[in-house]
Design a protein around this motif. Sequence first.
Motif, PDB file in Angstrom:
ATOM      1  N   VAL A 424       0.850  -1.188   0.000  1.00 25.02           N
ATOM      2  CA  VAL A 424       0.000   0.000   0.000  1.00 25.02           C
ATOM      3  C   VAL A 424       0.887   1.239   0.000  1.00 25.02           C
ATOM      4  O   VAL A 424       1.597   1.495   0.971  1.00 25.02           O
ATOM      5  CB  VAL A 424      -0.929   0.023   1.232  1.00 25.02           C
ATOM      6  CG1 VAL A 424      -1.940   1.160   1.101  1.00 25.02           C
ATOM      7  CG2 VAL A 424      -1.637  -1.311   1.394  1.00 25.02           C
ATOM      8  N   PRO A 425       0.894   2.013  -1.092  1.00 20.46           N
ATOM      9  CA  PRO A 425       1.661   3.258  -1.093  1.00 20.46           C
ATOM     10  C   PRO A 425       1.148   4.200  -0.013  1.00 20.46           C
ATOM     11  O   PRO A 425      -0.060   4.295   0.230  1.00 20.46           O
ATOM     12  CB  PRO A 425       1.420   3.824  -2.495  1.00 20.46           C
ATOM     13  CG  PRO A 425       0.996   2.649  -3.321  1.00 20.46           C
ATOM     14  CD  PRO A 425       0.248   1.755  -2.388  1.00 20.46           C
ATOM     15  N   LEU A 426       2.063   4.903   0.621  1.00 17.82           N
ATOM     16  CA  LEU A 426       1.676   5.800   1.708  1.00 17.82           C
ATOM     17  C   LEU A 426       0.744   6.898   1.212  1.00 17.82           C
ATOM     18  O   LEU A 426      -0.151   7.353   1.946  1.00 17.82           O
ATOM     19  CB  LEU A 426       2.934   6.429   2.335  1.00 17.82           C
ATOM     20  CG  LEU A 426       2.791   6.911   3.790  1.00 17.82           C
ATOM     21  CD1 LEU A 426       2.317   5.788   4.684  1.00 17.82           C
ATOM     22  CD2 LEU A 426       4.110   7.471   4.291  1.00 17.82           C
ATOM     23  N   ILE A 427       0.919   7.319  -0.043  1.00 16.63           N
ATOM     24  CA  ILE A 427       0.051   8.364  -0.582  1.00 16.63           C
ATOM     25  C   ILE A 427      -1.381   7.860  -0.708  1.00 16.63           C
ATOM     26  O   ILE A 427      -2.346   8.635  -0.584  1.00 16.63           O
ATOM     27  CB  ILE A 427       0.593   8.855  -1.943  1.00 16.63           C
ATOM     28  CG1 ILE A 427      -0.166  10.090  -2.412  1.00 16.63           C
ATOM     29  CG2 ILE A 427       0.510   7.745  -2.984  1.00 16.63           C
ATOM     30  CD1 ILE A 427      -0.017  11.284  -1.525  1.00 16.63           C
ATOM     31  N   VAL A 428      -1.566   6.554  -0.907  1.00 17.97           N
ATOM     32  CA  VAL A 428      -2.907   5.977  -0.975  1.00 17.97           C
ATOM     33  C   VAL A 428      -3.572   6.043   0.392  1.00 17.97           C
ATOM     34  O   VAL A 428      -4.761   6.401   0.514  1.00 17.97           O
ATOM     35  CB  VAL A 428      -2.843   4.523  -1.489  1.00 17.97           C
ATOM     36  CG1 VAL A 428      -4.183   3.809  -1.310  1.00 17.97           C
ATOM     37  CG2 VAL A 428      -2.441   4.502  -2.953  1.00 17.97           C
ATOM     38  N   ILE A 429      -2.816   5.710   1.430  1.00 24.33           N
ATOM     39  CA  ILE A 429      -3.376   5.786   2.784  1.00 24.33           C
ATOM     40  C   ILE A 429      -3.728   7.230   3.116  1.00 24.33           C
ATOM     41  O   ILE A 429      -4.773   7.506   3.738  1.00 24.33           O
ATOM     42  CB  ILE A 429      -2.372   5.212   3.804  1.00 24.33           C
ATOM     43  CG1 ILE A 429      -2.024   3.757   3.446  1.00 24.33           C
ATOM     44  CG2 ILE A 429      -2.933   5.286   5.215  1.00 24.33           C
ATOM     45  CD1 ILE A 429      -0.980   3.127   4.333  1.00 24.33           C
ATOM     46  N   LEU A 477       4.524   1.429   1.889  1.00 24.68           N
ATOM     47  CA  LEU A 477       5.735   1.844   1.190  1.00 24.68           C
ATOM     48  C   LEU A 477       5.662   3.337   0.887  1.00 24.68           C
ATOM     49  O   LEU A 477       4.642   3.827   0.391  1.00 24.68           O
ATOM     50  CB  LEU A 477       5.879   1.056  -0.118  1.00 24.68           C
ATOM     51  CG  LEU A 477       7.244   1.060  -0.801  1.00 24.68           C
ATOM     52  CD1 LEU A 477       8.255   0.288   0.045  1.00 24.68           C
ATOM     53  CD2 LEU A 477       7.141   0.447  -2.187  1.00 24.68           C
ATOM     54  N   THR A 478       6.746   4.045   1.193  1.00 26.16           N
ATOM     55  CA  THR A 478       6.813   5.457   0.834  1.00 26.16           C
ATOM     56  C   THR A 478       7.178   5.596  -0.638  1.00 26.16           C
ATOM     57  O   THR A 478       7.604   4.635  -1.284  1.00 26.16           O
ATOM     58  CB  THR A 478       7.865   6.191   1.686  1.00 26.16           C
ATOM     59  OG1 THR A 478       9.169   5.734   1.316  1.00 26.16           O
ATOM     60  CG2 THR A 478       7.637   5.928   3.169  1.00 26.16           C
ATOM     61  N   SER A 479       7.034   6.796  -1.153  1.00 24.10           N
ATOM     62  CA  SER A 479       7.345   7.017  -2.569  1.00 24.10           C
ATOM     63  C   SER A 479       8.833   6.876  -2.841  1.00 24.10           C
ATOM     64  O   SER A 479       9.238   6.735  -4.005  1.00 24.10           O
ATOM     65  CB  SER A 479       6.869   8.410  -2.986  1.00 24.10           C
ATOM     66  OG  SER A 479       7.479   9.405  -2.178  1.00 24.10           O
ATOM     67  N   ARG A 480       9.662   6.908  -1.794  1.00 25.62           N
ATOM     68  CA  ARG A 480      11.117   6.732  -1.957  1.00 25.62           C
ATOM     69  C   ARG A 480      11.549   5.280  -1.774  1.00 25.62           C
ATOM     70  O   ARG A 480      12.743   4.972  -1.787  1.00 25.62           O
ATOM     71  CB  ARG A 480      11.868   7.629  -0.982  1.00 25.62           C
ATOM     72  CG  ARG A 480      11.705   9.115  -1.296  1.00 25.62           C
ATOM     73  CD  ARG A 480      12.442   9.970  -0.262  1.00 25.62           C
ATOM     74  NE  ARG A 480      12.420  11.377  -0.627  1.00 25.62           N
ATOM     75  CZ  ARG A 480      11.419  12.210  -0.384  1.00 25.62           C
ATOM     76  NH1 ARG A 480      10.338  11.750   0.240  1.00 25.62           N
ATOM     77  NH2 ARG A 480      11.469  13.479  -0.748  1.00 25.62           N
ATOM     78  N   GLY A 481      10.567   4.383  -1.547  1.00 20.22           N
ATOM     79  CA  GLY A 481      10.885   2.970  -1.465  1.00 20.22           C
ATOM     80  C   GLY A 481      11.172   2.467  -0.062  1.00 20.22           C
ATOM     81  O   GLY A 481      11.680   1.351   0.081  1.00 20.22           O
ATOM     82  N   ASN A 482      10.860   3.233   0.969  1.00 18.13           N
ATOM     83  CA  ASN A 482      11.091   2.799   2.351  1.00 18.13           C
ATOM     84  C   ASN A 482       9.863   2.073   2.877  1.00 18.13           C
ATOM     85  O   ASN A 482       8.734   2.586   2.799  1.00 18.13           O
ATOM     86  CB  ASN A 482      11.390   4.014   3.243  1.00 18.13           C
ATOM     87  CG  ASN A 482      12.636   4.760   2.781  1.00 18.13           C
ATOM     88  OD1 ASN A 482      13.626   4.148   2.398  1.00 18.13           O
ATOM     89  ND2 ASN A 482      12.575   6.090   2.791  1.00 18.13           N
ATOM     90  N   GLU A 483      10.081   0.862   3.408  1.00 20.92           N
ATOM     91  CA  GLU A 483       8.973   0.092   3.960  1.00 20.92           C
ATOM     92  C   GLU A 483       8.702   0.496   5.399  1.00 20.92           C
ATOM     93  O   GLU A 483       9.622   0.772   6.171  1.00 20.92           O
ATOM     94  CB  GLU A 483       9.286  -1.405   3.893  1.00 20.92           C
ATOM     95  CG  GLU A 483       9.337  -1.956   2.476  1.00 20.92           C
ATOM     96  CD  GLU A 483       9.501  -3.458   2.437  1.00 20.92           C
ATOM     97  OE1 GLU A 483       9.504  -4.071   3.524  1.00 20.92           O
ATOM     98  OE2 GLU A 483       9.636  -4.030   1.339  1.00 20.92           O
TER      99      GLU A 483
END
Length: 568
Positions: A424-429, A477-483
């Motif tokens: 789940v991308p963080l921007i989606v949350i 997951l952040t947009s920079r790839g950090n879980e």
Amino acid sequence: ARVEIWVRPGGHTLPRTGSESGRESEQDSELGALSTSDLNKRFILSFLHAHGKLFTKVGMETFPEVAARVLQEFHALLQHSPSPLGSTRMLQITTINMFAVYNAHSRDPGSETRSVLQEQTTALGLAMFALLVQRCTELLKETPRAPPGADESDGGEEEGVVKVSSFLLDLRELLPCVKVWSDWMLGQPEQWNPAPPSLPLPIGCAPDVWQCLAELCNVLALVSQAEVPLYKDPDEELSLLVLEEDRLLSGFIPLLGAPQEPCYVDSDCDKAIAADCKRVTVLKYFLEALCGQEEPLLAFKGGKYVSMAAVPHTMGKETGSHEGKQADNQDDDVLIEALDEFSEPEGSGSEDDIRELRARRQALSLKLAQEQRRRDQIQAVLQTCRQLEIEVSPVFLVPDTNGFIDHLDSLKCLLGCGLFILVVPLIVITELDGLARGQDSERRSGSHARQVQERARAAVAFLERGFEAREPGLRALTSRGNELESIAFRSEDTSGQQGNNDDLILSCCLHYCKDKAKDFMPTQRDDPVRLRREVVLLTDDRNLRVKALTRNVPVRDIPAFLKWAKVG
């Protein structure tokens, strides 16, 4: 060319060819194994889907696939006896095809050439008409013939004729719509002549309409419509014959240009047989008209009728194809002829005229050189293009915001099956949080806004429970790839990043696409480029799908992926 090879978690591979990977092309079962009712329902949905695309012009990149499905299902339906569609439904289908052509033409009335939309609508209508004609020809061949000499109109020939009264029931059901489409072609020749390019369909999906008409012409030559005499002039002992399809479609604009001549029959004759005699007469006149065109589409050769129509090229062929080269050669001929026309005159004309002709000759020479350079560049690009093979073994599934709003239960199924990891991308949350608080309600109607807000709250609650329970198949997951192991603190600063929220979702997918040239570049010149993907973007958003395809990220909508994965 782009080929996707999808590997199901069980190890089964399914190749998928094409540049559009967002639609499920796999058939659940063979059409022949479906019940008549199910096949009829599937065809109606596919038919409406195709015309929805033609009417809205949305999603036209997948129109050939949808059209192919329509034709395959229509062909399968026509093989059933008795016909599950019926005469009235067949007329409705035919008139919808006519209206689609009329509607496409009315959108661009001032153009001297047909638009791509017009050609697509006409090509679909002609392809379905070809299937109808093909089926009618088959049924006519199955119709029993009268014994030689049984009919006076036969003239005592050795070969018996086919009487209209002997027509099979299925043929009687199909004749009205074939006659109506023939009327349309007679009244609207500019819509189909010259023939539009054929749709890029699978081989054998739709027969050639002109070849089918030639075969029908050969079979109709054995049909005698003299069983019920038809008269042009009225009389006290005659009654007017009005076909049911003509009555139903009276005033239908696409048919206003069709030739309609009154027809009279004896008052005591069988009206059903008389109607079929009239239809056969109209069809024979239509086929004769095709033979009498300035450039005949049918001709009588070697004792039978054959198609004389040029094979239309297929829509969407690349410039380097044979047809493209032919068109380029024609352009060259035009330019060379123009150069010849502007050759210097021999001692005639003033000096100004000579200078003008030389300038025009030089301009044409320059244009010819530019065209040659353009073709050379195109050929160079085509020769350097390699086929791209993408092996898709889904492990990470990345849904967008609308996926949680519209398909939350399906996402729960995908998470519960244990075969995939839901990323789940963080921007989606963040977007779901905003929708749950009603931040987007100003742009939506009251009931719809409340529904979206409730679904967003349910999605946020589902995600919070999953992360609190340390669900192994759930990741943020952040947009920079950090879980992230928790979404308790889920705000992300995206001010320094380019693009919109769709680009941020796509960047999360690209985190799982680590391509190295040494791994995917082929060693041989003609070998394809091979990529491997373990991530699939789940979205219905058209713009996001296009962006993903340009970055070689596999895309599916959630219902299609569920069907492919056989989950839920």
